[in-house]
Design a protein around this motif. Structure first.
Motif, PDB file in Angstrom:
ATOM      1  N   ARG A   1       0.829  -1.212   0.000  1.00 31.81           N
ATOM      2  CA  ARG A   1       0.000   0.000   0.000  1.00 31.81           C
ATOM      3  C   ARG A   1       0.858   1.256   0.000  1.00 31.81           C
ATOM      4  O   ARG A   1       0.615   2.201  -0.761  1.00 31.81           O
ATOM      5  CB  ARG A   1      -0.878  -0.036   1.247  1.00 31.81           C
ATOM      6  N   TRP A   2       1.881   1.285   0.832  1.00 33.33           N
ATOM      7  CA  TRP A   2       2.734   2.473   0.905  1.00 33.33           C
ATOM      8  C   TRP A   2       3.630   2.589  -0.319  1.00 33.33           C
ATOM      9  O   TRP A   2       3.960   3.691  -0.761  1.00 33.33           O
ATOM     10  CB  TRP A   2       3.527   2.486   2.218  1.00 33.33           C
ATOM     11  N   ILE A   3       4.042   1.461  -0.881  1.00 30.86           N
ATOM     12  CA  ILE A   3       4.833   1.516  -2.121  1.00 30.86           C
ATOM     13  C   ILE A   3       3.993   2.140  -3.239  1.00 30.86           C
ATOM     14  O   ILE A   3       4.472   2.997  -3.990  1.00 30.86           O
ATOM     15  CB  ILE A   3       5.323   0.098  -2.522  1.00 30.86           C
TER      16      ILE A   3
ATOM     17  N   ARG B   1       0.852  19.847  -4.106  1.00 27.20           N
ATOM     18  CA  ARG B   1       0.428  18.448  -3.941  1.00 27.20           C
ATOM     19  C   ARG B   1       1.386  17.689  -3.019  1.00 27.20           C
ATOM     20  O   ARG B   1       0.964  16.864  -2.194  1.00 27.20           O
ATOM     21  CB  ARG B   1       0.328  17.754  -5.297  1.00 27.20           C
TER      22      ARG B   1
ATOM     23  N   HIS C   1       2.635   6.958  -6.528  1.00 29.07           N
ATOM     24  CA  HIS C   1       1.596   7.844  -7.061  1.00 29.07           C
ATOM     25  C   HIS C   1       1.718   9.270  -6.517  1.00 29.07           C
ATOM     26  O   HIS C   1       1.617  10.231  -7.282  1.00 29.07           O
ATOM     27  CB  HIS C   1       0.234   7.247  -6.679  1.00 29.07           C
ATOM     28  N   LYS C   2       1.972   9.410  -5.246  1.00 29.65           N
ATOM     29  CA  LYS C   2       1.825  10.712  -4.613  1.00 29.65           C
ATOM     30  C   LYS C   2       3.118  11.340  -4.080  1.00 29.65           C
ATOM     31  O   LYS C   2       3.194  12.554  -3.964  1.00 29.65           O
ATOM     32  CB  LYS C   2       0.810  10.612  -3.452  1.00 29.65           C
TER      33      LYS C   2
ATOM     34  N   HIS D   1       1.268   9.874   9.731  1.00 38.76           N
ATOM     35  CA  HIS D   1       1.333   8.420   9.923  1.00 38.76           C
ATOM     36  C   HIS D   1       2.472   8.044  10.862  1.00 38.76           C
ATOM     37  O   HIS D   1       2.366   7.095  11.648  1.00 38.76           O
ATOM     38  CB  HIS D   1       1.504   7.722   8.567  1.00 38.76           C
TER      39      HIS D   1
ATOM     40  N   ILE E   1       0.620  13.654   5.127  1.00 43.21           N
ATOM     41  CA  ILE E   1       0.111  12.294   5.355  1.00 43.21           C
ATOM     42  C   ILE E   1       1.208  11.413   5.958  1.00 43.21           C
ATOM     43  O   ILE E   1       0.986  10.678   6.922  1.00 43.21           O
ATOM     44  CB  ILE E   1      -0.437  11.705   4.040  1.00 43.21           C
TER      45      ILE E   1
ATOM     46  N   TRP F   1       1.314   4.106  -2.897  1.00 44.67           N
ATOM     47  CA  TRP F   1       1.078   5.517  -2.562  1.00 44.67           C
ATOM     48  C   TRP F   1       2.310   6.356  -2.890  1.00 44.67           C
ATOM     49  O   TRP F   1       2.215   7.437  -3.474  1.00 44.67           O
ATOM     50  CB  TRP F   1       0.716   5.630  -1.070  1.00 44.67           C
TER      51      TRP F   1
END
Lengths: 212, 212
Positions: A95-97, A134, A102-103, A145, A141, A99
């Motif tokens: 999930r973090w890879i 962005r 992408h972000k 976290h 985030i 993200w």
């Protein structure tokens, strides 16, 4: 056989894979790609090394892999390290890879490129301002976290940490200020204190100094 | 128990997960997220559903997952479908999922958003032109890869196809012209001819028509 990693110092995406190889203790060596000379986008490179025209590319005997997240997954499979302790943790690592791709790193890498490696009179200021805004969300985030945690997933360093940290060690300005994000700041120190850790320009060949 | 997918029609990232659920034959239902009303970025959503402030989110009893690539991986594990026939194919699927997150859907989604869902006088034209140029490279890589192939990886449809196709079915203009990329064009038909396939605005609740 020594694992080969096609890479160059300025590439944070390459650094993810190089750092995973380095910290896992595998026998590896970098193969310099002259990205700024156009090598990664050349027809020869696309045909023989990577159709996506990108670094890193890892070669381990018959296995040839591209995309840092795939290479990190392969290293975890080979060494048992950094993949997450449970099936649930492994999903959280992925999930973090995703993200990050992408972000975070995608935008940090591009913004740093535009602000430092494009001739000064050709820098698209509107694009830089847009991606910096962005990125501000992405830093928030990640910092949120990491509040009260040492590592992004579980109790130890994983590929989630290695993917997200990569561009944040580079010295060229792209709008990221460590001191403004105390949880990220402490976590970057935690990673760079690992035995064997090296800065991207020390771990991989090529740096802006070579082109100065 | 019916699997729930938090999503909305305009979200191509949600569509990847919705299409994987739909074509795998699992029992699932969409849960509408009022993204344009700010729901996904609200403190409640970040705290209770997804700290990343994004859709899709999948809930299968005790399992809660975010990031479309993770959800697709979970569906493959549960059904044996779309994950790739071999370990090598599985790595190749992940490679294209990462590439899509970095170079294709991330930029297509953003460009479409800026060109269609931002008030006309606030559309950043320089950013749009910049991302359209980068998207041109991504379309060329995908179209080149699909030359002489029916599917991105191996002999059948995988998550690599489901991730890369998602934004390319939307009707709002973002600079993508199917007819200019004949291999992509034929491949999109191949996917939409699968039994059970639905257009994003038919598969998930919410569309621009609701806000017209």
């Amino acid at each position: 056989m020594t694992i080969k990693l096609y890479c160059f110092g300025e590439s944070g995406h390459s650094y993810k894979a190089a750092l995973a190889l380095q910290l896992s203790g595998l026998d590896w060596e970098p193969v310099y790609v002259d990205f700024f000379g156009g090598e990664a986008r050349s027809p020869e490179f696309r045909q023989n090394v990577n159709e996506m025209g990108e670094c890193p590319v890892m070669v381990d005997e018959e296995v040839r892999l591209t995309q840092s997240g795939v290479i990190m997954d392969y290293i975890s499979e080979k060494t048992g390290k950094f993949g997450g302790a449970t099936r649930e943790d492994a999903r959280e690592v992925l999930r973090w890879i995703l993200w990050d791709n992408h972000k975070l790193s995608s935008q940090a890498g591009m913004t740093r490129f535009l602000m430092n490696f494009v001739p000064e009179d050709k820098r698209p200021q509107d694009v830089i301002a847009f991606t910096q805004a962005r990125l501000g969300n992405a830093y928030a985030i990640l910092d949120g976290h990491l509040a009260g945690r040492d590592w992004i997933v579980g109790d130890g360093m994983t590929n989630a940490d290695l993917t997200c940290c990569s561009y944040l060690y580079y010295p060229e300005p792209f709008g990221f200020d460590r001191t403004a994000h105390p949880n990220i700041d402490a976590w970057l120190d935690r990673i760079s204190n690992q035995p064997g850790w090296k800065h991207p320009y020390d771990l991989m060949p090529g740096s802006p100094a070579d082109r100065a």
